[in-house]
Write an enzyme that holds these catalytic residues in place. Structure first.
Site, short mmCIF file in Angstrom:
data_model
loop_
_atom_site.label_atom_id
_atom_site.label_comp_id
_atom_site.label_asym_id
_atom_site.label_seq_id
_atom_site.Cartn_x
_atom_site.Cartn_y
_atom_site.Cartn_z
N ASP A 82 0.84 -1.19 0.00
CA ASP A 82 0.00 0.00 0.00
C ASP A 82 0.89 1.26 0.00
OD1 ASP A 82 -2.42 1.37 0.17
OD2 ASP A 82 -2.42 1.37 2.37
N HIS A 83 0.61 2.19 -0.88
CA HIS A 83 1.34 3.47 -0.94
C HIS A 83 2.87 3.32 -1.02
CE1 HIS A 83 -2.14 6.09 -0.43
NE2 HIS A 83 -2.58 5.26 0.49
N HIS A 213 -9.25 4.92 -2.19
CA HIS A 213 -8.53 4.98 -0.91
C HIS A 213 -9.36 5.80 0.07
CE1 HIS A 213 -4.32 3.54 -1.77
NE2 HIS A 213 -4.92 3.41 -2.94
N ALA A 215 -11.45 5.07 2.40
CA ALA A 215 -12.86 4.71 2.30
C ALA A 215 -13.45 4.15 3.59
CB ALA A 215 -13.03 3.72 1.15
N ASP A 258 -8.71 0.95 6.40
CA ASP A 258 -7.73 0.83 7.47
C ASP A 258 -8.29 1.42 8.77
OD1 ASP A 258 -5.55 0.63 9.09
OD2 ASP A 258 -4.20 1.84 7.88
P1 13P Z 1 -8.91 4.89 5.63
O1 13P Z 1 -8.02 5.73 6.47
O2 13P Z 1 -10.15 5.63 5.25
O3 13P Z 1 -9.21 3.57 6.25
O4 13P Z 1 -8.14 4.60 4.25
C1 13P Z 1 -7.19 3.57 4.18
C2 13P Z 1 -6.40 3.58 2.92
O5 13P Z 1 -6.70 4.26 1.96
C3 13P Z 1 -5.22 2.72 2.86
O6 13P Z 1 -4.48 2.91 1.70
O1 G3H Z 2 -3.42 4.99 3.54
C1 G3H Z 2 -2.64 4.66 4.43
C2 G3H Z 2 -2.91 3.51 5.29
O2 G3H Z 2 -4.02 3.76 6.12
C3 G3H Z 2 -1.69 3.09 6.02
O3 G3H Z 2 -1.43 3.86 7.14
O4 G3H Z 2 0.99 4.41 6.91
O5 G3H Z 2 -0.19 4.54 9.13
O6 G3H Z 2 0.29 2.31 8.07
P1 G3H Z 2 0.02 3.78 7.85
ZN ZN Z 3 -4.56 4.94 0.95
#
Ligand code: 13P
Ligand code: G3H
Ligand code: ZN
Length: 311
Positions: A82-83, A213, A215, A258
């Site tokens: 992710d990211h 994202h 969401a 998340d």
């Molecule tokens: P939320 O913070 O809305 O759960 O988004 C999570 C997310 O986009 C992870 O990449």
């Molecule tokens: O979009 C980001 C995710 O919610 C991940 O969050 O970088 O705190 O693990 P984090």
């Molecule tokens: Zn995200």
């Protein structure tokens, strides 16, 4: 069954008018809660690991836990970065055996975003790994993701089509009004998503999977439990679930969640300690936390994403 990519999942989700849940994981209990829900309702799953999660838990531990989930459940499961914010991070995840990566170069110019994304696509596709990228900026704050609300920028549909064409990516995250974190809207702001942009993107990119994202819906019953047990989360407001449901019937095939998991997990632990102040065995307070993850994920799979029975 081994870890899978999201290619077939997204094809079926697009045709079926539902979305796959992409849940962020940081530890064993979260993975177990998510996978129990997926197994019970027979849903495909994307388990995603952020740079922060890699730092916290170590990629090898998380990879092995997710492999254990595949063995135990027999479900189609994608292990997704992710990211990813650089080619090097994406390369490292691919070399570690991730089946999907996100390169998030959305903070750069369109040209630079295309350049970095293409580099990742080339490396990933040669190794059978799929790539998500992002165009447009989401507001919000996470450990390693921080974009000011004033910088938030909706995706331009024409640019999205050009970006997909130029990069060869497998899915695209767009900005239509969602944002990261549990505090998405002020108390007086009405949640609003730009479905017109999503519709336009769907027309310009037929059958192409779109990702949302930021969401989380931030369940108010869980926020209440946190606040009644010594927490302080006023004005924690998320995306209404009916809006996510609607997006899932359109071009959106992956919905990232998340914050909802964090809120659920923490609410259970706060409640447990309030009721059992003398307990100190982690298994005791992590059991209700794991159950809270299971409950919220099951609800999402059935009522929001519509992917129950689709594994
Ligand atoms: P939320 O913070 O809305 O759960 O988004 C999570 C997310 O986009 C992870 O990449
Ligand atoms: O979009 C980001 C995710 O919610 C991940 O969050 O970088 O705190 O693990 P984090
Ligand atoms: Zn995200």
């Amino acid at each position: 069954m081994a870890l899978v990519t999201s290619k077939e999942m997204f094809e079926k989700a697009y045709q079926g008018g539902y979305a796959i849940g992409a849940f962020n994981v940081n530890n064993m209990e979260m993975i177990q809660g998510i996978v129990k829900a997926g197994t019970e309702v027979n849903a495909p799953l994307i388990l995603q690991v952020s740079a922060g999660a890699r730092k916290y838990a170590n990629p090898t531990y998380l990879k092995k836990l997710v492999e254990a989930a595949v063995i135990e459940s027999g479900l189609p499961i994608v292990l997704h970065l992710d990211h990813g914010d650089s080619f090097e991070l994406c390369k490292s995840a691919i070399d570690d055996g991730f089946t999907s990566v996100m390169i998030d170069a959305s903070k750069y110019s369109m040209e630079e975003n295309i350049r970095i994304t293409r580099q990742v696509v080339e490396y990933a596709h040669d190794r059978g790994v799929v790539v998500e990228a992002e165009l447009g900026k989401l507001a919000g704050v996470e450990d390693d993701v921080n974009v000011d609300a004033k910088d938030a920028m909706f995706t331009n549909p024409e640019e999205a089509a050009e970006f997909v064409q130029a990069t060869g990516i497998d899915s695209l995250a767009i900005a239509i009004g969602t944002s990261h974190g549990a505090f998405k809207f002020g108390p007086d702001t009405k949640p609003m998503l730009r479905f017109d942009i999503l519709e336009q993107v769907g027309k310009l990119l037929p059958n192409f999977p779109i990702v949302l994202h930021g969401a989380s819906s931030v369940p108010q019953d869980r926020v209440k439990i946190i606040n009644e047990n010594g927490g302080a989360m006023p004005n924690a407001i998320g995306i209404p679930e009916e809006m996510l449901r609607q997006a899932a019937t359109m071009a959106v095939c992956k919905i990232n969640i998340d914050s909802d998991l964090r809120v659920a997990f923490t609410s259970a632990i706060r409640k447990y300690f309030n009721e059992n102040p003398a307990h100190f065995d982690p298994r005791q307070y992590l059991t209700p936390a794991r159950t809270a993850i299971y409950e919220i994920v099951k609800h999402k799979l059935i009522n929001v994403l519509g992917c129950a029975g689709k594994a």
